[in-house]
Design a protein around this motif. Sequence first.
Motif, PDB file in Angstrom:
ATOM      1  N   ILE B 307     107.969  67.063   9.521  1.00  0.00           N
ATOM      2  CA  ILE B 307     108.490  66.279   8.402  1.00  0.00           C
ATOM      3  C   ILE B 307     109.842  66.835   7.943  1.00  0.00           C
ATOM      4  O   ILE B 307     110.719  66.097   7.516  1.00  0.00           O
ATOM      5  CB  ILE B 307     107.491  66.263   7.229  1.00  0.00           C
ATOM      6  N   SER B 308     109.997  68.167   8.047  1.00  0.00           N
ATOM      7  CA  SER B 308     111.234  68.767   7.541  1.00  0.00           C
ATOM      8  C   SER B 308     112.456  68.230   8.261  1.00  0.00           C
ATOM      9  O   SER B 308     113.573  68.321   7.754  1.00  0.00           O
ATOM     10  CB  SER B 308     111.199  70.288   7.679  1.00  0.00           C
ATOM     11  N   MET B 309     112.258  67.659   9.457  1.00  0.00           N
ATOM     12  CA  MET B 309     113.418  67.121  10.167  1.00  0.00           C
ATOM     13  C   MET B 309     113.732  65.694   9.757  1.00  0.00           C
ATOM     14  O   MET B 309     114.631  65.081  10.322  1.00  0.00           O
ATOM     15  CB  MET B 309     113.165  67.200  11.670  1.00  0.00           C
ATOM     16  N   SER B 310     112.992  65.176   8.762  1.00  0.00           N
ATOM     17  CA  SER B 310     113.250  63.806   8.343  1.00  0.00           C
ATOM     18  C   SER B 310     113.730  63.725   6.904  1.00  0.00           C
ATOM     19  O   SER B 310     113.827  62.644   6.356  1.00  0.00           O
ATOM     20  CB  SER B 310     111.979  62.975   8.486  1.00  0.00           C
ATOM     21  N   VAL B 311     114.004  64.873   6.281  1.00  0.00           N
ATOM     22  CA  VAL B 311     114.303  64.821   4.850  1.00  0.00           C
ATOM     23  C   VAL B 311     115.746  65.168   4.516  1.00  0.00           C
ATOM     24  O   VAL B 311     116.130  65.149   3.359  1.00  0.00           O
ATOM     25  CB  VAL B 311     113.393  65.806   4.052  1.00  0.00           C
ATOM     26  N   TRP B 312     116.562  65.447   5.521  1.00  0.00           N
ATOM     27  CA  TRP B 312     117.826  66.133   5.269  1.00  0.00           C
ATOM     28  C   TRP B 312     118.744  65.472   4.256  1.00  0.00           C
ATOM     29  O   TRP B 312     119.454  66.147   3.527  1.00  0.00           O
ATOM     30  CB  TRP B 312     118.578  66.352   6.593  1.00  0.00           C
ATOM     31  N   ALA B 313     118.748  64.154   4.194  1.00  0.00           N
ATOM     32  CA  ALA B 313     119.749  63.527   3.332  1.00  0.00           C
ATOM     33  C   ALA B 313     119.392  63.598   1.853  1.00  0.00           C
ATOM     34  O   ALA B 313     120.105  63.028   1.028  1.00  0.00           O
ATOM     35  CB  ALA B 313     119.988  62.087   3.753  1.00  0.00           C
ATOM     36  N   HIS B 314     118.317  64.346   1.511  1.00  0.00           N
ATOM     37  CA  HIS B 314     118.112  64.541   0.085  1.00  0.00           C
ATOM     38  C   HIS B 314     119.168  65.504  -0.472  1.00  0.00           C
ATOM     39  O   HIS B 314     119.267  65.698  -1.668  1.00  0.00           O
ATOM     40  CB  HIS B 314     116.693  65.010  -0.255  1.00  0.00           C
ATOM     41  N   HIS B 315     119.960  66.103   0.418  1.00  0.00           N
ATOM     42  CA  HIS B 315     121.113  66.870  -0.027  1.00  0.00           C
ATOM     43  C   HIS B 315     122.316  65.960  -0.236  1.00  0.00           C
ATOM     44  O   HIS B 315     123.376  66.435  -0.619  1.00  0.00           O
ATOM     45  CB  HIS B 315     121.479  67.924   1.024  1.00  0.00           C
ATOM     46  N   MET B 316     122.149  64.678   0.053  1.00  0.00           N
ATOM     47  CA  MET B 316     123.287  63.759   0.058  1.00  0.00           C
ATOM     48  C   MET B 316     123.022  62.546  -0.813  1.00  0.00           C
ATOM     49  O   MET B 316     123.619  61.490  -0.599  1.00  0.00           O
ATOM     50  CB  MET B 316     123.554  63.293   1.502  1.00  0.00           C
ATOM     51  N   PHE B 317     122.109  62.686  -1.780  1.00  0.00           N
ATOM     52  CA  PHE B 317     121.791  61.518  -2.605  1.00  0.00           C
ATOM     53  C   PHE B 317     123.016  61.000  -3.357  1.00  0.00           C
ATOM     54  O   PHE B 317     123.045  59.842  -3.753  1.00  0.00           O
ATOM     55  CB  PHE B 317     120.688  61.857  -3.614  1.00  0.00           C
ATOM     56  N   THR B 318     124.036  61.866  -3.567  1.00  0.00           N
ATOM     57  CA  THR B 318     125.165  61.424  -4.381  1.00  0.00           C
ATOM     58  C   THR B 318     126.342  60.937  -3.556  1.00  0.00           C
ATOM     59  O   THR B 318     127.383  60.610  -4.120  1.00  0.00           O
ATOM     60  CB  THR B 318     125.678  62.574  -5.272  1.00  0.00           C
ATOM     61  N   VAL B 319     126.211  60.852  -2.225  1.00  0.00           N
ATOM     62  CA  VAL B 319     127.396  60.489  -1.444  1.00  0.00           C
ATOM     63  C   VAL B 319     127.561  58.991  -1.279  1.00  0.00           C
ATOM     64  O   VAL B 319     128.487  58.547  -0.613  1.00  0.00           O
ATOM     65  CB  VAL B 319     127.396  61.139  -0.042  1.00  0.00           C
ATOM     66  N   GLY B 320     126.667  58.230  -1.879  1.00  0.00           N
ATOM     67  CA  GLY B 320     126.856  56.795  -1.822  1.00  0.00           C
ATOM     68  C   GLY B 320     126.132  56.125  -0.673  1.00  0.00           C
ATOM     69  O   GLY B 320     126.604  55.126  -0.143  1.00  0.00           O
ATOM     70  N   MET B 321     124.967  56.690  -0.282  1.00  0.00           N
ATOM     71  CA  MET B 321     124.151  55.969   0.699  1.00  0.00           C
ATOM     72  C   MET B 321     123.566  54.733   0.024  1.00  0.00           C
ATOM     73  O   MET B 321     123.502  54.648  -1.206  1.00  0.00           O
ATOM     74  CB  MET B 321     123.010  56.868   1.193  1.00  0.00           C
ATOM     75  N   SER B 322     123.090  53.811   0.858  1.00  0.00           N
ATOM     76  CA  SER B 322     122.501  52.599   0.289  1.00  0.00           C
ATOM     77  C   SER B 322     121.203  52.952  -0.444  1.00  0.00           C
ATOM     78  O   SER B 322     120.643  54.031  -0.259  1.00  0.00           O
ATOM     79  CB  SER B 322     122.173  51.609   1.409  1.00  0.00           C
ATOM     80  N   SER B 323     120.720  51.998  -1.232  1.00  0.00           N
ATOM     81  CA  SER B 323     119.471  52.257  -1.949  1.00  0.00           C
ATOM     82  C   SER B 323     118.326  52.443  -0.958  1.00  0.00           C
ATOM     83  O   SER B 323     117.381  53.186  -1.234  1.00  0.00           O
ATOM     84  CB  SER B 323     119.158  51.127  -2.924  1.00  0.00           C
ATOM     85  N   TYR B 324     118.400  51.793   0.217  1.00  0.00           N
ATOM     86  CA  TYR B 324     117.329  51.962   1.211  1.00  0.00           C
ATOM     87  C   TYR B 324     117.344  53.373   1.777  1.00  0.00           C
ATOM     88  O   TYR B 324     116.301  54.004   1.942  1.00  0.00           O
ATOM     89  CB  TYR B 324     117.483  50.933   2.334  1.00  0.00           C
ATOM     90  N   GLY B 325     118.543  53.881   2.052  1.00  0.00           N
ATOM     91  CA  GLY B 325     118.645  55.257   2.540  1.00  0.00           C
ATOM     92  C   GLY B 325     118.107  56.239   1.528  1.00  0.00           C
ATOM     93  O   GLY B 325     117.316  57.125   1.848  1.00  0.00           O
ATOM     94  N   ASN B 326     118.539  56.083   0.286  1.00  0.00           N
ATOM     95  CA  ASN B 326     118.079  56.998  -0.756  1.00  0.00           C
ATOM     96  C   ASN B 326     116.572  56.914  -0.926  1.00  0.00           C
ATOM     97  O   ASN B 326     115.892  57.926  -1.104  1.00  0.00           O
ATOM     98  CB  ASN B 326     118.776  56.691  -2.082  1.00  0.00           C
ATOM     99  N   THR B 327     116.036  55.703  -0.869  1.00  0.00           N
ATOM    100  CA  THR B 327     114.593  55.531  -1.042  1.00  0.00           C
ATOM    101  C   THR B 327     113.831  56.215   0.083  1.00  0.00           C
ATOM    102  O   THR B 327     112.835  56.901  -0.148  1.00  0.00           O
ATOM    103  CB  THR B 327     114.238  54.034  -1.084  1.00  0.00           C
ATOM    104  N   PHE B 328     114.314  56.025   1.328  1.00  0.00           N
ATOM    105  CA  PHE B 328     113.632  56.646   2.469  1.00  0.00           C
ATOM    106  C   PHE B 328     113.583  58.153   2.325  1.00  0.00           C
ATOM    107  O   PHE B 328     112.533  58.784   2.482  1.00  0.00           O
ATOM    108  CB  PHE B 328     114.353  56.261   3.764  1.00  0.00           C
TER     109      PHE B 328
END
Lengths: 198, 557, 339
Positions: B307-328
């Motif tokens: 699972i740890s290999m699927s969470v990385w972009a929680h370090h990037m919640f503020t870079v302007g990913m789409s709401s779907y990306g942030n939700t995932f």
Amino acid sequence: MSTTAISPASIESQWSLPYKGSVGMACLITAESAIFTIFVVAYIFYIGKSLSGPTPKEVLELPIFASICLLSSSLTIHAATGALRKANLSAFRLWWFLTLTLGAIFIVGTGREWHHLIYDKGLTITTNLFGTTYYSLVGLHAFHVCVGLIGLFTILLLALFGKVRQEHSRNVDTFAMYWHFVDIVWIVVFTVVYIIGR
Amino acid sequence: MSSESIALTAVREPSRALSDWLYSWVTTVDHKRLGILYILYAILFLIIGGIEATIMRIQLIVPHNHFVSPQTFNQMFTMHGTTMIFFVVMPVLFGFANYLIPLIIGARDMAFPRLNAFSFWLTAFGGFLLYFSFIGGNGLYGAGGAPDVGWFAYAPLTAKTFSMGHSTDFWTLSLLVSGFGSIGTAVNLVVTIVCLRCPGMSLGKMPLLAWLNLVMGAMVLIVISPLTAAQVMLCLDRFLGAHFFDTQAGGSAVLWMHFFWIFGHPEVYVLVIPGFAFASEIIPVFSRKPIFGYPIMVAATVAIGFISMSVWAHHMFTVGMSSYGNTFFALTTMIISVPTGIKIFNWLGTMWGGKLQFKTPMLFCIGFLFQFLIAGLTGIMLSAAPFNWQLSASYFVVAHFHYVIVGAILFTIFGAFYYWFPKMSGRMYNEKLGKLHFWLFVIGFHLTFDFMHIPGILGMPRRIYTYEPGRGWEIWNLIVTIGVFFQIVAILVFVGNLLYSMFKGDPAGNDPWDAWTLEWSTSSPPPEYNFARIPAVRSRRPLWDIKHPEDPDWKYE
Amino acid sequence: MSTTGGSLLAASLFSVRSCFAQASQVPDIFKPASTPADSIHRLSLFVLIITALIFAVVFCLLAYAVGKFRHRATEDGREPPQVYGSNQMELAWTVVPVLIVLVLFFATARVIHSVQEAVPPPGAIQVTAIGHQFWWEFRYPALGVVTANELHIPVSDPAHPTPTFVKLLSADTDHSFWVPQLSGKTDLIPNRINSLWIDPHETGMYVGQCAQYCGTQHAKMLLRVYVDSPEQFSNWVAAEKQPAQSTDAVAVGRQIFEKTACTNCHAISGTVANGRFGPDLTHLMSRETIASGAASNTHENLKLWIRNPDSIKPGSLMPAMNLNDQDLEAVTVYLESLR
């Protein structure tokens, strides 16, 4: 009093675990696959995003001959390791030499392709995003082929001096894993760069 | 029932010339010596990294302070982070793994001893290369040319335009080199655990220390490579004019972030999983019970690895990913708390109904449980993406990750030091000093890192060399800095205890803790060949089976 | 007419300044003053309650275990019962956390959606924010206003909402716009268009600063957002739209400004100066701070900034202008005429 765990001798006699060379090479291949994956992702991400300069369609030609050579070398190395396992040393040397030759042809082909791209088409690593991702991905693979060629050559030299015999089958098989890996990576790179990316 | 002595009485070696002794250490391929080299190396850089942290905290003790220049401060946080992750925690964990794994699985050495030595020296060289930047690079202006781009070196700040000179190159190259060392060690770990276990030790009978280091090793193989790849790309950009992260040519700064965090997030699990391994060995012994739920502990760890290999972009919640990306990524990050929580409950279950002995290793593991709980909960807060939009890049995050790395990981590392020091040195450490270290460090840790959450909540971003008065941050920064001095004293007590005990401690004997895994069946320190005869085992606790022949584990497992 | 414009400016400035006598305040994320910050606040309280409950339960179990099961010297030397595990317990402490995760996730997903998918209503103000090393450029394309570092936006009435939608760009490296009481932070990344929105419901001045490390002076890339009443805001816009008003009293300073390198970086509308590298100075005196909040906007600080920027913000990209004292005073007086 120092003690040990003891058990019936039967456990010891049936105990066998995988060969460490194969597992080690599998680990190395895992790590290398991860590196290649990142370069492939970068390549795919940047398809169509160059701001200027030549596009893949304009400058890339399919390296069919070089690819056939490289992929055939997987067959020849397979034949070589089979021969070694059966202690057929002269066949082993022949197939091994063929593998080396086919790999060398591939590298020469890559070199000629790059010469053409740089001098005739004006595409370098600094030209645009396509140049950057193309040379780095294909170059990373070519680098791994070169490392493989050095290994192939070393083993060929050892074989010519009679140092490679049937009892070294496992070791040579381990190296062959690396060579097969390099070929599989080429299939991926070829697909991404010359088929999807164009 | 007979038993065989498997270690001869230690023979006093004739004393050798200093040069011979040094040469033997430099050229060693013995996993135990390499393990100790890694550990000593890590202690050295722990002190250096601690000095860098102290400099920063003194600068921040009051607003508009002038203790160091902004340029120096920016180098300090970059070097502190890089040093602590790559040249303290990873080496010390590799060191313990190197030392313990062959012993605990009943092998004579790692699978590839020369690769082992080569990996150590690569890592060591990486560290020295990084620190050479202080005198190399741009020379001695301020504090030399040390990198000042932050330990995650976001593009395009690292491009030649914004980072002139060679400071960034020192960061990139030192980590590239030590990254190869890490991969080498990981190969060794995985192959050793898969191929060199003693007879009878199937994967289901392997101590958790071995399982968790197997998972860690496998993760390192997959996860260091993205960083290596990104750093190669950065080098191509800086040296050959490539455009991977060159936003002027259409390149993407966010792509660097993805690549870095695909490494960076699993990396923190690489760091914490060996800490879990230490706790999983220490807590059972000092609770006098087997680990609760061994199969689930293995499954949970493997799950965490995946699972740890699927969470990385929680370090990037503020870079302007789409709401779907942030939700995932919010979802995957929340999910990983489930196997993590399962492990905490299993450790509690191990202690439950036991007979707890509060020796120093156990104290540190109890501290670990408490602090890891809190760290996990602040992690859940950060996983709620909108909450993250406030908390990220603030001191709340700094507090959270120090809670994990210091409060959880370093505490288990201290526990491991005290637990295995007798085995490695043949002597017992001083228990009173060990407890003093624990309490001093607990006080300092909580003063610093509990109160550090508050300036984050009050809007204080990270990586700032000074801050405005009147924003309500002053008192908290003062308290945070005060805690540092308690920690410094605690570390001095720790190092002093180890040094003194190494020469003057009581002899430890083979098995001072009445423990149950194979390393305690050989002498302290073990002979170079580890075991006179390779043991064969029937359960996860072979020494328990010997000590309790009427009630052996293999009847119940 | 310049005098009308001038008195209009003076009136608006006076009213603006008198509201914001206190220069700083605490940017507490738990004191939201705008709709997105409110939504985040409510979610964060929900998360805090759940995590506090989890902490209480697990901590009590840990404390109980530590107290109840300590080894007592009076006990016999036997080992305690060797328990290997319990499938029921494993099930329990798997299912309950999964349920908690589901609850948390749905609460989170709702807020992500409501904040990120918000559609600007007709009355929305559009601002483009461009991050620079180490200052903020603000443009109001529809209103024809260009300013720097201190953002003015109107308060939003729930009946007729006038939120401000901010497009986020960067001229150089990564930055992040963070004014905690008004919204969560969003990064400004070169070659990328991000956005955030603010829907303030209380007038006031709110502080923040850059929250993504952008180089040497990241720490002093401060932010002020003035939430004005509708009249204050329209007065401010009207004043900002005017080109620079110049008098003969400052002609000397203006000449020096236009003949030296100042015009390479700075713009003053209505003059030849149209540099884009540094902040627009047309209405410099309408701002309470200079150097992106690093110093208050006084005569002394202005002079110091021009003479030696490193004394206020070492490593900022403004060079020391090497003017003699006389020229320096003249230029400062000129700048102070830019109201």
